[in-house]
Write a protein that holds these residues in place. Structure first.
Motif, PDB file in Angstrom:
ATOM      1  N   ARG A 199      29.012  52.613   8.782  1.00 10.25           N
ATOM      2  CA  ARG A 199      27.597  52.648   8.394  1.00 10.25           C
ATOM      3  C   ARG A 199      26.899  53.853   9.036  1.00 10.25           C
ATOM      4  O   ARG A 199      26.197  54.612   8.367  1.00 10.25           O
ATOM      5  N   HIS A 227      32.806  48.405  11.142  1.00  9.41           N
ATOM      6  CA  HIS A 227      31.730  48.337  10.148  1.00  9.41           C
ATOM      7  C   HIS A 227      30.544  49.207  10.587  1.00  9.41           C
ATOM      8  O   HIS A 227      30.029  50.014   9.812  1.00  9.41           O
ATOM      9  N   ASP A 274      23.937  45.571   2.641  1.00 14.26           N
ATOM     10  CA  ASP A 274      24.895  45.314   3.730  1.00 14.26           C
ATOM     11  C   ASP A 274      25.004  43.808   3.940  1.00 14.26           C
ATOM     12  O   ASP A 274      24.297  43.255   4.782  1.00 14.26           O
ATOM     13  N   ASP A 312      31.520  45.424   1.436  1.00 19.42           N
ATOM     14  CA  ASP A 312      30.937  45.675   2.750  1.00 19.42           C
ATOM     15  C   ASP A 312      29.608  46.426   2.728  1.00 19.42           C
ATOM     16  O   ASP A 312      28.664  46.025   3.388  1.00 19.42           O
TER      17      ASP A 312
END
Length: 133
Positions: free
Chosen positions: A7, A3, A20, A34
């Protein structure tokens, strides 16, 4: 880890993370995608908006992982089309998953049939290696 890598890769690519996770409520169902992101383009007044569902494909069966990802992707896309039609949905996958499953004829056929937009990212370097619209 995955993740955070996605990002960071999106931020490096000029995207601003707006959510988020991105919360969407549709037809009495609440969903959490997500990431939500936005990118303003210098040549345009309107920004592009995306939603990103991140999948690691670390399980023992890439096909089973894909089935789960496809179900989520299709549900999220339906909800976004109704609630946020200006936001495109992408499935973010690590480059090894792309090389190992999505480059197979079956993977390519599924991506094409279900019109799955892909972001392929390099986990180690936290960069996007491929956009497949």
């Amino acid at each position: 880890i995955i993740h955070r890598a996605v990002r960071t890769a999106l931020e490096k690519d000029g995207w601003v993370i707006t959510d988020d996770p991105l919360f969407v409520s549709f037809a009495q169902v609440q969903m959490y995608i997500d990431l939500g992101a936005e990118k303003l383009l210098a040549a345009e007044k309107n920004g592009h908006k995306i939603a990103v569902e991140i999948k690691s494909f670390l399980g023992s069966s890439a096909l089973s992982e894909f089935h789960l990802a496809l179900g989520q992707f299709l549900s999220y896309r339906l909800a976004l089309e109704a609630q946020q039609p200006d936001r495109a949905l992408y499935l973010a996958i690590p480059s090894d998953a792309y090389d190992g499953f999505f480059r197979l004829e079956f993977g390519q056929m599924m991506v094409q049939r279900y019109q799955i937009k892909l972001i392929v990212f390099d986990v180690q370097n936290e960069v996007i290696s491929k956009w497949q619209p």
